[in-house]
Design an enzyme around this catalytic site. Structure first.
Site, short mmCIF file in Angstrom:
data_model
loop_
_atom_site.label_atom_id
_atom_site.label_comp_id
_atom_site.label_asym_id
_atom_site.label_seq_id
_atom_site.Cartn_x
_atom_site.Cartn_y
_atom_site.Cartn_z
N GLU A 176 7.46 -1.45 -63.96
CA GLU A 176 6.45 -2.11 -63.13
C GLU A 176 7.11 -2.74 -61.91
O GLU A 176 7.93 -3.66 -62.03
CB GLU A 176 5.71 -3.19 -63.93
CG GLU A 176 4.57 -3.83 -63.15
CD GLU A 176 3.81 -4.86 -63.95
OE1 GLU A 176 2.57 -4.90 -63.84
OE2 GLU A 176 4.45 -5.62 -64.70
N CYS B 134 -1.75 -6.27 -62.04
CA CYS B 134 -1.34 -5.66 -63.31
C CYS B 134 -1.92 -4.26 -63.50
O CYS B 134 -1.28 -3.40 -64.11
CB CYS B 134 -1.76 -6.55 -64.48
SG CYS B 134 -0.91 -8.14 -64.53
N GLU C 267 -2.26 -10.64 -71.81
CA GLU C 267 -2.57 -9.58 -70.85
C GLU C 267 -1.34 -9.49 -69.95
O GLU C 267 -1.09 -10.37 -69.12
CB GLU C 267 -3.82 -9.90 -70.04
CG GLU C 267 -4.38 -8.68 -69.30
CD GLU C 267 -3.82 -8.54 -67.89
OE1 GLU C 267 -2.84 -7.76 -67.75
OE2 GLU C 267 -4.33 -9.16 -66.97
N LYS D 158 -2.34 -24.37 -67.40
CA LYS D 158 -1.01 -24.38 -66.81
C LYS D 158 -0.99 -23.29 -65.73
O LYS D 158 -0.81 -22.11 -66.03
CB LYS D 158 0.06 -24.12 -67.87
CG LYS D 158 1.50 -24.42 -67.42
CD LYS D 158 2.07 -23.26 -66.65
CE LYS D 158 3.48 -23.54 -66.19
NZ LYS D 158 3.91 -22.61 -65.11
#
Length: 494
Positions: A397, A299, A264, A188
């Site tokens: 973040e 990330c 993750e 996906k």
């Protein structure tokens, strides 16, 4: 197996004509709904992408389960799977320029990075796992008069839910080990970046991967992603993306069949510059790359720069000089280092952090922030000084080209500041003290720690995080191959 090789110029021309397409690749009849696909470069429509519904997930899962149970892929000898994977890798190598251009136009990633970094790493990943296929062994246990052995078996139907920031590379990190282990895999892709995954799976089928062993379902997270998470016949979901969505997959697993979840997620990685650091051109380049590589949409982005008070002014000047060579602009042009943010919503989020940082007392010392003259969602690499540890810019973040600079006076304070985060994906520090290397590397709460440089390791080393950066396994290394397997003990009594 020969296919027509497409140049990057052809991909860009097809994008300009609005004719690029990525849809479902399902081993069975599926819906044919589509939506417009736009590029963040200038917000123009470059083609269509699939817009699947939950029923499409059901069809794909049923085909994947049949494939797994009948052994069409799973029961091939590891050496046979290896040869097919290597043939697939050779096809992708021939089409590397096309794949790089697809990621460039789809995600706004600089073509130079796509060609020279992302695609080589993608191909290396596939080759490495292909070669590992027939080199992983079980073991026996000392069981006295009984016989016992411990074996690894594929887990079954695996869904790989991909992020938009490194489309081809994250595809490789998940699909290569999951597939080579013998699983049936359903991909996906992020709805913002489906093009390269679609093309790679087309090439996989040409190379001999059974259609039902590797499928793709395009669509939105709230429909396709949720249907995958709640599906009773998917054995595992491997997800890379935001911590917020990672929580949803844990909820979906609890609401359904307790499928395994590998996450993750986000990061707020620190970079520590101690008083004895060598701030040469290489070190400064690494600090800038950690903060601004891929427009900060990474990330493991080193978005918190912790600097010993005695070195702050020197480092700030070196960063400003170093950034003068980072060109912001159209990522299709060679030499451009920074492209746009992925979409307007994300652009607005990052731009809001620029304003909030100043409201919370930080001072902008490098960068002019938002650029409105380039036709897309562009933000200059920006550095803020005097960022407080309790501020939004220090704790949250941003996922954009924004670097928070904070000073410290001692090693203990530096480590405490570095660990003052809900995240723990990566960290780096600069020092010439060998004993400090041992102390600080041990004390930092992060899955990957690099010393005197920025690195996520290579394909041989596992990658993943501590705390809210994720859990359940690791990407890369043999650890990734093992996470797509389950362990079986066979005990033969006397």
């Amino acid at each position: 197996m020969m296919t027509h090789v497409v140049s990057k110029e052809t991909v860009f021309a097809r994008a300009a004509a609005g004719s690029l397409f990525a849809g479902n690749l399902i081993a069975g009849a599926s819906s044919d709904g589509t939506v417009d696909n736009t590029t963040p470069i200038d917000n123009s429509v470059i083609g269509k992408i699939g817009d699947a519904v939950a029923a499409d997930v059901d069809i794909a899962v049923a085909a994947a389960r049949r494939c797994f149970e009948n052994g069409e892929w799973r029961q091939l000898a590891p050496a046979e799977r290896k040869q097919i994977m290597l043939a697939w890798t050779e096809l992708m190598t021939r089409h590397a320029e096309e794949l790089a251009a697809l990621d460039c136009i789809d995600a706004g990633k600089p073509i130079t990075e796509c060609l020279n970094t992302d695609l080589p790493a993608t191909l290396e990943t596939f080759r490495w796992y292909a070669e590992a296929a027939d080199k992983v062994f079980g073991k026996t246990a000392p069981a006295g008069n009984a016989w016992s052995w411990i074996v690894k078996e594929p887990i079954g139907v695996v869904a790989a839910v991909l992020p938009w920031n490194f489309p081809a590379q994250m595809f490789a990190w998940k699909v290569a080990p999951a597939l080579i282990a013998g699983n049936s895999v359903i991909v996906k892709p992020a709805e913002l970046t489906s093009l390269s995954a679609y093309r790679m799976i087309e090439l996989a089928h040409q190379a001999g991967v059974p259609a039902a062993a590797l499928q793709m379902v395009c669509g939105r997270g709230e429909t396709v992603g949720a249907a995958i998470g709640r599906h009773m016949d998917i054995d595992m979901v491997s997800f890379t993306g935001s911590t917020e969505v990672g929580r949803l997959f844990l909820t979906y697993a609890a609401q359904s069949n307790l499928k395994e979840i590998v996450l993750e997620c986000g990061g707020k990685s620190p970079q520590i510059v101690f008083e004895d650091a060598v701030l040469d051109e290489a070190a400064v380049g690494n600090i800038l790359s950690a903060a601004f590589w891929n427009m900060g949409e990474n990330c493991s982005c080193g978005s918190r720069l912790l600097v010993h008070r005695s070195r702050k002014d020197e480092l700030a000047e070196k960063l400003k000089a170093g950034l003068s060579g980072w060109r912001l602009g159209d990522p299709r042009e060679e030499g451009v280092a920074l492209g746009p943010m992925i979409e307007q919503a994300h652009f607005d989020k990052v731009a809001a952090y620029l304003q909030t940082a100043e409201q919370q007392g930080a001072q902008r010392i490098i960068g002019n922030g938002v650029r409105t003259d380039l036709g897309g969602w562009y933000i200059e690499p920006t550095v803020f000084d005097n960022v407080r540890p309790d501020s939004s810019l220090f704790q949250e973040e941003v996922f954009g080209p924004v670097l928070a600079l904070t000073v410290f006076d001692s090693e203990e304070e530096a480590v405490a500041l570095a660990n003052n985060s809900v995240y723990g994906l990566a960290a780096s520090f600069y020092t010439q003290d060998v004993k400090r290397v041992l102390r600080v590397a041990s004390a930092l709460q992060a899955g990957t720690v690099s010393v005197n440089g920025f690195s996520e390791g290579d394909i041989t080393t596992p990658f993943g995080g501590y705390k809210q950066s994720g859990f359940g396994g690791r990407d890369k290394g043999l650890e990734a191959l093992e996470q797509y397997c389950q362990t079986k003990t066979v005990w033969v009594c006397e």
